[in-house]
Design a protein around this motif. Sequence first.
Motif, PDB file in Angstrom:
ATOM      1  N   MET A   1     -13.980 -34.092  18.412  1.00 44.01           N
ATOM      2  CA  MET A   1     -14.888 -34.577  17.361  1.00 44.01           C
ATOM      3  C   MET A   1     -16.071 -33.611  17.246  1.00 44.01           C
ATOM      4  N   GLU A   2     -16.237 -33.050  16.061  1.00 44.83           N
ATOM      5  CA  GLU A   2     -17.249 -32.011  15.881  1.00 44.83           C
ATOM      6  C   GLU A   2     -18.518 -32.579  15.250  1.00 44.83           C
ATOM      7  N   SER A   3     -19.617 -31.943  15.593  1.00 44.51           N
ATOM      8  CA  SER A   3     -20.908 -32.372  15.072  1.00 44.51           C
ATOM      9  C   SER A   3     -21.186 -31.736  13.722  1.00 44.51           C
ATOM     10  N   VAL A   4     -22.236 -32.218  13.083  1.00 40.57           N
ATOM     11  CA  VAL A   4     -22.686 -31.650  11.810  1.00 40.57           C
ATOM     12  C   VAL A   4     -22.929 -30.144  11.961  1.00 40.57           C
ATOM     13  N   LEU A   5     -23.647 -29.763  12.994  1.00 40.48           N
ATOM     14  CA  LEU A   5     -23.978 -28.350  13.183  1.00 40.48           C
ATOM     15  C   LEU A   5     -22.726 -27.501  13.396  1.00 40.48           C
ATOM     16  N   GLU A   6     -21.783 -27.997  14.184  1.00 40.67           N
ATOM     17  CA  GLU A   6     -20.549 -27.250  14.436  1.00 40.67           C
ATOM     18  C   GLU A   6     -19.726 -27.082  13.166  1.00 40.67           C
ATOM     19  N   ILE A   7     -19.638 -28.124  12.369  1.00 38.44           N
ATOM     20  CA  ILE A   7     -18.867 -28.055  11.125  1.00 38.44           C
ATOM     21  C   ILE A   7     -19.523 -27.104  10.137  1.00 38.44           C
ATOM     22  N   LEU A   8     -20.832 -27.175  10.039  1.00 35.00           N
ATOM     23  CA  LEU A   8     -21.533 -26.273   9.118  1.00 35.00           C
ATOM     24  C   LEU A   8     -21.339 -24.816   9.528  1.00 35.00           C
ATOM     25  N   SER A   9     -21.399 -24.548  10.807  1.00 32.35           N
ATOM     26  CA  SER A   9     -21.240 -23.177  11.289  1.00 32.35           C
ATOM     27  C   SER A   9     -19.842 -22.647  10.967  1.00 32.35           C
ATOM     28  N   LYS A  10     -18.816 -23.458  11.218  1.00 32.47           N
ATOM     29  CA  LYS A  10     -17.443 -23.041  10.928  1.00 32.47           C
ATOM     30  C   LYS A  10     -17.226 -22.853   9.431  1.00 32.47           C
ATOM     31  N   CYS A  11     -17.781 -23.763   8.649  1.00 35.37           N
ATOM     32  CA  CYS A  11     -17.582 -23.687   7.201  1.00 35.37           C
ATOM     33  C   CYS A  11     -18.287 -22.471   6.622  1.00 35.37           C
ATOM     34  N   GLU A  12     -19.470 -22.160   7.111  1.00 33.05           N
ATOM     35  CA  GLU A  12     -20.182 -20.983   6.639  1.00 33.05           C
ATOM     36  C   GLU A  12     -19.335 -19.721   6.853  1.00 33.05           C
ATOM     37  N   LYS A  13     -18.733 -19.588   8.019  1.00 30.60           N
ATOM     38  CA  LYS A  13     -17.891 -18.421   8.306  1.00 30.60           C
ATOM     39  C   LYS A  13     -16.647 -18.417   7.419  1.00 30.60           C
ATOM     40  N   TYR A  14     -16.083 -19.592   7.192  1.00 31.59           N
ATOM     41  CA  TYR A  14     -14.898 -19.717   6.337  1.00 31.59           C
ATOM     42  C   TYR A  14     -15.213 -19.310   4.907  1.00 31.59           C
ATOM     43  N   PHE A  15     -16.314 -19.821   4.391  1.00 29.88           N
ATOM     44  CA  PHE A  15     -16.707 -19.462   3.022  1.00 29.88           C
ATOM     45  C   PHE A  15     -16.992 -17.965   2.910  1.00 29.88           C
ATOM     46  N   ALA A  16     -17.682 -17.411   3.894  1.00 31.21           N
ATOM     47  CA  ALA A  16     -17.994 -15.979   3.864  1.00 31.21           C
ATOM     48  C   ALA A  16     -16.720 -15.146   3.827  1.00 31.21           C
ATOM     49  N   SER A  17     -15.691 -15.585   4.538  1.00 35.66           N
ATOM     50  CA  SER A  17     -14.421 -14.844   4.561  1.00 35.66           C
ATOM     51  C   SER A  17     -13.715 -14.895   3.207  1.00 35.66           C
ATOM     52  N   LYS A  18     -14.054 -15.898   2.393  1.00 34.99           N
ATOM     53  CA  LYS A  18     -13.455 -16.047   1.070  1.00 34.99           C
ATOM     54  C   LYS A  18     -14.325 -15.442  -0.030  1.00 34.99           C
ATOM     55  N   GLY A  19     -15.450 -14.814   0.358  1.00 37.85           N
ATOM     56  CA  GLY A  19     -16.316 -14.177  -0.620  1.00 37.85           C
ATOM     57  C   GLY A  19     -17.233 -15.119  -1.359  1.00 37.85           C
ATOM     58  N   VAL A  20     -17.410 -16.329  -0.846  1.00 32.23           N
ATOM     59  CA  VAL A  20     -18.261 -17.313  -1.510  1.00 32.23           C
ATOM     60  C   VAL A  20     -19.723 -16.888  -1.390  1.00 32.23           C
ATOM     61  N   PRO A  21     -20.440 -16.762  -2.498  1.00 34.40           N
ATOM     62  CA  PRO A  21     -21.883 -16.469  -2.397  1.00 34.40           C
ATOM     63  C   PRO A  21     -22.611 -17.653  -1.747  1.00 34.40           C
ATOM     64  N   ASN A  22     -23.675 -17.362  -1.037  1.00 32.98           N
ATOM     65  CA  ASN A  22     -24.499 -18.411  -0.406  1.00 32.98           C
ATOM     66  C   ASN A  22     -23.668 -19.387   0.432  1.00 32.98           C
ATOM     67  N   PRO A  23     -22.850 -18.872   1.355  1.00 31.31           N
ATOM     68  CA  PRO A  23     -21.940 -19.764   2.093  1.00 31.31           C
ATOM     69  C   PRO A  23     -22.653 -20.828   2.913  1.00 31.31           C
ATOM     70  N   LYS A  24     -23.811 -20.502   3.473  1.00 34.89           N
ATOM     71  CA  LYS A  24     -24.530 -21.470   4.300  1.00 34.89           C
ATOM     72  C   LYS A  24     -25.037 -22.635   3.475  1.00 34.89           C
ATOM     73  N   ILE A  25     -25.683 -22.327   2.354  1.00 31.33           N
ATOM     74  CA  ILE A  25     -26.242 -23.384   1.504  1.00 31.33           C
ATOM     75  C   ILE A  25     -25.136 -24.226   0.885  1.00 31.33           C
ATOM     76  N   ASP A  26     -24.058 -23.567   0.460  1.00 28.90           N
ATOM     77  CA  ASP A  26     -22.960 -24.312  -0.156  1.00 28.90           C
ATOM     78  C   ASP A  26     -22.338 -25.287   0.845  1.00 28.90           C
ATOM     79  N   ALA A  27     -22.158 -24.836   2.070  1.00 30.10           N
ATOM     80  CA  ALA A  27     -21.605 -25.726   3.091  1.00 30.10           C
ATOM     81  C   ALA A  27     -22.509 -26.941   3.298  1.00 30.10           C
ATOM     82  N   GLN A  28     -23.799 -26.721   3.298  1.00 30.14           N
ATOM     83  CA  GLN A  28     -24.735 -27.834   3.474  1.00 30.14           C
ATOM     84  C   GLN A  28     -24.657 -28.823   2.319  1.00 30.14           C
TER      85      GLN A  28
END
Length: 283
Positions: A1-28
């Motif tokens: 079971m992952e926390s909010v912070l862990e999920i956001l961190s993983k999603c930010e890296k995932y979005f960045a790998s897909k070329g998504v602009p502003n991956p951190k903010i979008d994940a939030q």
Amino acid sequence: MESVLEILSKCEKYFASKGVPNPKIDAQHLLAKAMGCKRLDLFLKFDHPVMGESLDKFREYAKRRAKREPLQHILGNVDFFGITLKSDSRALIPRPETEELCEIVSEELFPDEKSQIKILDMGTGSGAIALALASRYPNAEVVAIDNSDSALELARENRESLSLSDRVKILKSDWFENVAEKNFDLIAANPPYLSDSDVDSSEPEVGVYDPSSALRSGDDGFADLKKILSQAREFLNVGGAIICECSPEQPKKLSEMFPEYDGIARPDSSGRDRFFIGFSHPR
């Protein structure tokens, strides 16, 4: 079971790998939507686990964003110049540059918010400019036109949600074709102004998900701007103004093409010429 912070961190890296602009903010934004809270509330929940329906929703939203579906379409709305608009594939997503157009109108062209002005918004799309200016100027009379039935449907929904149905008239028109009224104090236009090559080289959020008819214009992006400026003076009061959003190379060229407006090129916040502003003088 992952926390909010862990999920956001993983999603930010995932979005960045897909070329998504502003991956951190979008994940939030997407996790906040999935959890039914405000984005800033996430900072108080970093250690909280994400599970069940919230986790399922977030995974769905993240997959859509990774395919470069616009954030605003997934969220279903966009904040624009003090109002909140429904946003989906029926119309162009209102951009920060278009907010700057509204800022120029309200801070420079008509700084008195009590002004009794008559405004024509051309190519209204979601209704962004018309509804934002109607909210800014409670004594204004506003007409919004577009030639897209789906965009007009969205604009009417936004007008209803903002309780502006009594002050904003929405009309189907191919530019000035069905505009019977004249004597406008302001014409604001965010028409299609991109060339085919501009659209083809744009990010997927623009080239794939925005309506092509709201983006592309012939004559290397000038066709619709020329149609508007060739007729606008007939619909403006003497002393009235027209402001058009453009590509960076267009405002100065429009000033040369239409010297009767004594037009000026105005930069956006990035310093690139983005707006043509012209004035109606006695003939």
